[in-house]
Write a protein that holds these residues in place. Structure first.
Motif, PDB file in Angstrom:
ATOM      1  N   PRO A 134      42.806  35.880  36.030  1.00 42.66           N
ATOM      2  CA  PRO A 134      43.563  36.243  34.826  1.00 42.66           C
ATOM      3  C   PRO A 134      44.008  37.696  34.915  1.00 42.66           C
ATOM      4  N   PRO A 135      45.160  38.028  34.353  1.00 41.28           N
ATOM      5  CA  PRO A 135      45.690  39.392  34.437  1.00 41.28           C
ATOM      6  C   PRO A 135      44.984  40.335  33.459  1.00 41.28           C
ATOM      7  N   GLN A 136      43.737  40.672  33.759  1.00 37.06           N
ATOM      8  CA  GLN A 136      42.922  41.437  32.824  1.00 37.06           C
ATOM      9  C   GLN A 136      43.522  42.798  32.472  1.00 37.06           C
ATOM     10  N   ALA A 137      44.135  43.469  33.445  1.00 37.88           N
ATOM     11  CA  ALA A 137      44.711  44.785  33.167  1.00 37.88           C
ATOM     12  C   ALA A 137      45.791  44.695  32.093  1.00 37.88           C
ATOM     13  N   LEU A 138      46.533  43.592  32.083  1.00 38.32           N
ATOM     14  CA  LEU A 138      47.583  43.406  31.081  1.00 38.32           C
ATOM     15  C   LEU A 138      47.010  42.871  29.768  1.00 38.32           C
ATOM     16  N   LEU A 139      45.962  42.069  29.856  1.00 39.05           N
ATOM     17  CA  LEU A 139      45.435  41.432  28.656  1.00 39.05           C
ATOM     18  C   LEU A 139      44.519  42.338  27.842  1.00 39.05           C
ATOM     19  N   THR A 140      43.800  43.257  28.490  1.00 37.97           N
ATOM     20  CA  THR A 140      42.771  44.033  27.788  1.00 37.97           C
ATOM     21  C   THR A 140      43.297  44.800  26.577  1.00 37.97           C
ATOM     22  N   PRO A 141      44.425  45.529  26.674  1.00 37.06           N
ATOM     23  CA  PRO A 141      44.905  46.224  25.463  1.00 37.06           C
ATOM     24  C   PRO A 141      45.183  45.274  24.303  1.00 37.06           C
ATOM     25  N   HIS A 142      45.734  44.102  24.607  1.00 39.53           N
ATOM     26  CA  HIS A 142      45.998  43.114  23.557  1.00 39.53           C
ATOM     27  C   HIS A 142      44.691  42.534  23.018  1.00 39.53           C
ATOM     28  N   LEU A 143      43.706  42.374  23.903  1.00 39.25           N
ATOM     29  CA  LEU A 143      42.414  41.848  23.472  1.00 39.25           C
ATOM     30  C   LEU A 143      41.731  42.821  22.520  1.00 39.25           C
ATOM     31  N   ASP A 144      41.774  44.109  22.833  1.00 36.36           N
ATOM     32  CA  ASP A 144      41.173  45.101  21.940  1.00 36.36           C
ATOM     33  C   ASP A 144      41.790  45.007  20.544  1.00 36.36           C
TER      34      ASP A 144
END
Length: 446
Positions: A407-417
């Protein structure tokens, strides 16, 4: 008729104590959607989970020497019924609950901390459920809905036959429900990052009396890529609707399966080649070529204890249910070991789930070597965010294509926060509390 030794074994097993023993077992509650708009998907998912846990009961007497008292509670996909089932589960002292759908998981999220109830959504957990440091009672192994959608988009973007995605377009079709709509903003952001024009289409549970057809609207836009999100469950026959609207199904990638197994194996017995090339994102292997499935066949299906016809007990959703059963059983085993006793409670079950470490050796011990990759959960990470594979229908079976896709964690993390903060605010508003805060005990947790 089975060979004589097998028949004798089944007769002995049938004579074992049944409901009287189960009543004293560890209580688990499984919300189901065997009826309602998503029944086609909800039924095989529930069957796979039930059959795996029943197999453990028949073969091992339960988990750790204690029977499992598994209770299904039918919701029909209705939030009010899901809430009633949840309240019944807390009243009976369930040590864990399976929500059946992403919508039920979202609806129940605010209740978990007050009731100290672990909620386990395997393969369809909303993104915020991964954050064990903020939502300590919610689990979404082995990956969240966002992880699967990110993998689907990465697969399409890397498909060499399509060339660069830059300047192309993506149609994203999802259930018109809270959980169905929840990923739309992050999908729009991921599509923009990939240089894709993006448009989302909501699929209602009931036909639009005004004649609106999301599939025909999407087809009119002639998108280059199509992702169908079935993780929140979909009513009717969305893939047949796509084909009727003129979409070749080999252009569709699904995250979650729609339950339209008859599309792959029509009643006539002839292969329906219109589905050839259809792709699905998954975290476990297709098929039933594993010793644990042989045990399910012998002890559950052949014994007449399954609600699944034998020829249907290895589809994408049935296997997802088996995976969920493994997660529950491993959580119980870990909890028993950590607590030093066989009869555990909800808080101990939570610690057991956080201690899950399913490495290749353990998968082999479970009779499931090659079924799934390693999964490790921690206090802070209640998902694992495991890489996905893409499986394609050949016209006869599902086969994996390409390599694993993280999964593209670097792209998803800001949205997840951002979504975790929004969900924490919702919990605070609905419970009248300060809402969940980061657990100090998770500081430094890998």
């Amino acid at each position: 008729m089975p060979p004589r030794p097998v028949a004798l074994l089944l007769a002995v097993l049938a004579a074992l104590p049944g409901p009287a023993v189960a009543a004293e077992g560890l209580p688990l509650t499984v919300l189901t959607e065997r009826t309602g708009p998503a029944a086609a998907a909800g039924t095989p998912l529930a069957n796979g989970l039930a059959d795996y846990l029943t197999m453990l009961g028949r073969r091992d007497g339960g988990v750790g020497g204690v029977p499992l008292a598994v209770e299904e509670c039918e919701t029909g996909g209705e939030p009010a019924r899901a809430l009633a089932c949840y309240e019944a589960a807390t009243a009976r002292g369930s040590i864990a609950l399976v929500p059946a759908s992403a919508d039920a998981a979202l609806a129940l999220l605010p209740r978990l901390a007050g009731d100290r109830m672990p909620l386990v959504a395997a393969g369809y957990g909303p993104a915020a459920m991964a954050r064990g440091d903020v939502f300590p009672w919610a689990f979404a192994p082995p990956a969240t809905v966002w992880d699967g959608l990110g993998a689907a988009l990465a697969h399409l973007s890397q498909d060499g036959s399509e060339g660069s995605p830059q300047g192309r377009s993506l149609a994203y079709l999802h259930r018109d429900s809270p959980a169905g709509r929840e990923p739309v903003p992050v999908m729009r952001a991921l599509a923009a990052e990939a240089g894709l024009a993006f448009r989302a289409y909501a699929l209602p549970d009931a036909p639009d009396t005004g004649g609106s057809d999301p599939w025909r609207a999407a087809r009119a836009a002639d998108p280059d890529y199509v992702i169908l999100d079935a993780t929140a469950g979909l009513s009717g026959t969305p893939l047949r609707d796509a084909a009727a609207a003129g979409f070749p199904l080999n252009r569709v990638v699904t995250v979650g399966w729609t339950g339209e197994d008859d599309l792959l194996r029509p009643a006539s017995g002839a292969r329906d080649l219109t589905a050839k090339g259809l792709r699905v994102v998954n975290w476990h292997a297709p098929g039933d070529s594993f010793p644990a499935f042989d045990q399910i066949d012998l002890l559950v299906v052949d014994a007449g204890l399954s609600r699944t016809p034998k020829e249907e007990n290895s589809g994408p959703l049935y296997n997802r249910g088996v995976y969920a059963g493994v997660i529950l059983a491993e959580g119980i085993r870990n909890a028993q070991r950590l607590a030093g006793r066989a009869r555990i409670d909800g808080p101990e079950m939570r610690r057991g789930l956080e201690a899950i470490d399913l490495d290749p050796v353990r998968w082999k011990e479970l009779g499931l070597v090659g079924f799934a990759r390693r999964l490790r959960l921690t206090c802070a990470d209640h998902s694992g965010h495991r890489p996905a594979t893409v499986q394609e229908w050949t016209g006869a079976r599902w086969v994996q294509i390409g390599d694993e896709i993280p999964p593209p964690q670097a792209l998803l993390t800001p949205h997840l926060d951002a979504v975790v903060a929004a969900q924490a605010e919702r919990v605070a508003g609905e419970t009248g509390t300060a809402g969940p805060a980061a657990r100090a005990s998770c500081a430094g947790s890998p």
